[in-house]
Design an enzyme around this catalytic site. Structure first.
Site: not given
Ligand code: FAD
Length: 384
Positions: A132, A243
């Protein structure tokens, strides 16, 4: 609320858009939330009125005015379902821009013209089950075939993903090259091998069709590649500024709307013989909220101004998103508190807003990632 950034024609547009949203969208919000889907006719109706193409060039049926699109994202909060705003926003504000800025003329004609009319719905597929925030670690793979590409992999959390007609997606074309090995493609959802594996249930955004997808030996033509091979990561980063700005605009507008309705409630609801808004502690909640909303608004407008003047305000867009998307969560939480037990009931709308805004500090890059980018641009940090 307007600023000198917006011209009289934007305010005229705002008024007519507001009327449309109040009359044609808001009355159906409950029904669409319940159905877990925004009907296609919403897209075609908005397309007919020109609302989906505000920033796109006239030659594709658009209005060539990013500020008018900013007005759209502010006003959509009035439909009282952030899920509806999210589906429209994903199509207009995050999927189609990749084709506008990096696509070929053929791709623009094929996707932007029907997309602006609302006859095709787009989605942007970047996030995967195991990647993500760390965009560069996606594993969806596109391999060259004799006359095109074969794509295998999966995506999750994709807005419009469960019902799109086309998806702009990121895939690795050269896994050895890290950031430089990623490319963007545009794929029709009726391509064999394109499968919606699940429509996801969520805390909020109930009307939005969020999809999990699998691509199995999905063969796409050579001209499905958007822009240059290997430039996908840079295209994704380029798209993030707009965005994040849109998310900031929506957050400020939501916060203002929820606070305004709560002010009215605080003037009417009585306890201990007086309106609750007379208690200093409650009145001061509003002073704090109003101050933070104004701060979010002017930071966001400052970034919007830079953007429309042709700058690429990466750091400032992260700041606006970081501030406004956290601020709206705090504002809605405080407003729910002011509503007391009624805030917890579905009939007042605060409960839905509370669920809906929680995504703001997560989607489009989390708060933590915003701080990584901002501090990284100050020569600090280093995890990314
Ligand atoms: C309702 C919804 C709609 C969405 N729509 C889209 C879409 O249309 N297209 C698309 O591509 N994506 C979409 N997303 C995905 C969204 O962009 C991701 O959920 C978001 O970028 C976070 O990624 P992740 O959920 O994998 O969390 P992770 O990357 O697994 O992160 C988990 C936690 O770890 C923290 N973390 C990660 N890396 C670091 C770092 N380097 N330093 C400190 N903290 C860190 C994060 O901040 C978070 O708190 C959507 C998500 C939701 C919930």
């Amino acid at each position: 609320m307007s600023s000198s950034l917006f011209q009289p024609e934007h305010e005229v547009f705002r008024t007519s858009l507001r009327e449309f949203i109040d009359n044609e969208l808001a009355p159906h919000a409950d029904e669409w939330e319940e159905a877990r889907e925004v009907p296609r006719e919403v897209f075609t109706k908005m397309g007919d009125l020109g609302y989906l193409g505000m920033r796109y060039p006239e030659k594709y049926g658009g209005g060539d005015d990013p500020l008018a699109e900013a007005v759209l994202h502010e006003e959509m909060v009035r439909c009282h379902s952030a899920g509806v705003a999210a589906d429209i926003g994903a199509h207009v504000g995050i999927a189609m821009p990749h084709i506008l800025f990096n696509g070929s003329e053929e791709q623009r004609e094929k996707y932007l013209i029907p997309g602006i009319k609302g006859e095709m719905i787009g989605a942007l597929g970047i996030t995967e089950p195991d990647a993500g925030s760390d965009v560069a670690s996606i594993t969806t793979r596109a391999e060259k075939d004799s006359d095109g590409w074969i794509i295998n992999g999966s995506k999750t959390f994709i807005t419009n993903g469960a019902r799109c007609d086309f998806m702009v997606l990121a895939a690795k074309t050269d896994p050895q090259k890290g950031y430089g090995g990623m490319s963007m493609f545009v794929v029709d959802s009726d391509t064999p091998g394109f499968e919606v594996t699940r429509k996801l249930d969520k805390l909020g955004w109930h009307a939005s069709s969020t999809g999990e997808l699998a691509f199995t030996d999905m063969k796409v033509p050579g001209d499905a590649l958007i822009g240059e091979e290997g430039k996908g990561f840079y295209h994704i980063m380029g798209g993030f500024v707009w965005e994040r700005l849109l998310m900031s605009l929506g957050s400020v507008a939501s916060a203002q709307m929820v606070m305004d309705s709560t002010v009215e409630y605080a003037k009417q609801r009585r306890a201990f013989g007086q309106a609750i808004g007379k208690f200093q502690v409650i009145a001061h909640y509003f002073a704090d909220m109003a101050t933070r909303i104004e701060a979010g608004r002017w930071l966001t407008y400052h970034v919007l101004e830079k953007y429309v003047e042709g700058e690429n305000p990466i750091k400032e867009a992260c700041m606006a998103k970081l501030f406004s998307c956290r601020m709206v969560c705090d504002v809605v939480d405080t407003c729910l508190q002011v509503f007391g037990g009624y805030g917890y009931m579905e009939e007042y709308g605060i409960a839905r807003a509370y669920r809906d805004v929680r995504i703001m500090p997560i989607g489009g890059g989390t708060d933590e990632i915003m701080k990584e980018v901002i501090s990284g641009m100050m020569g600090l940090g280093g995890a990314r």
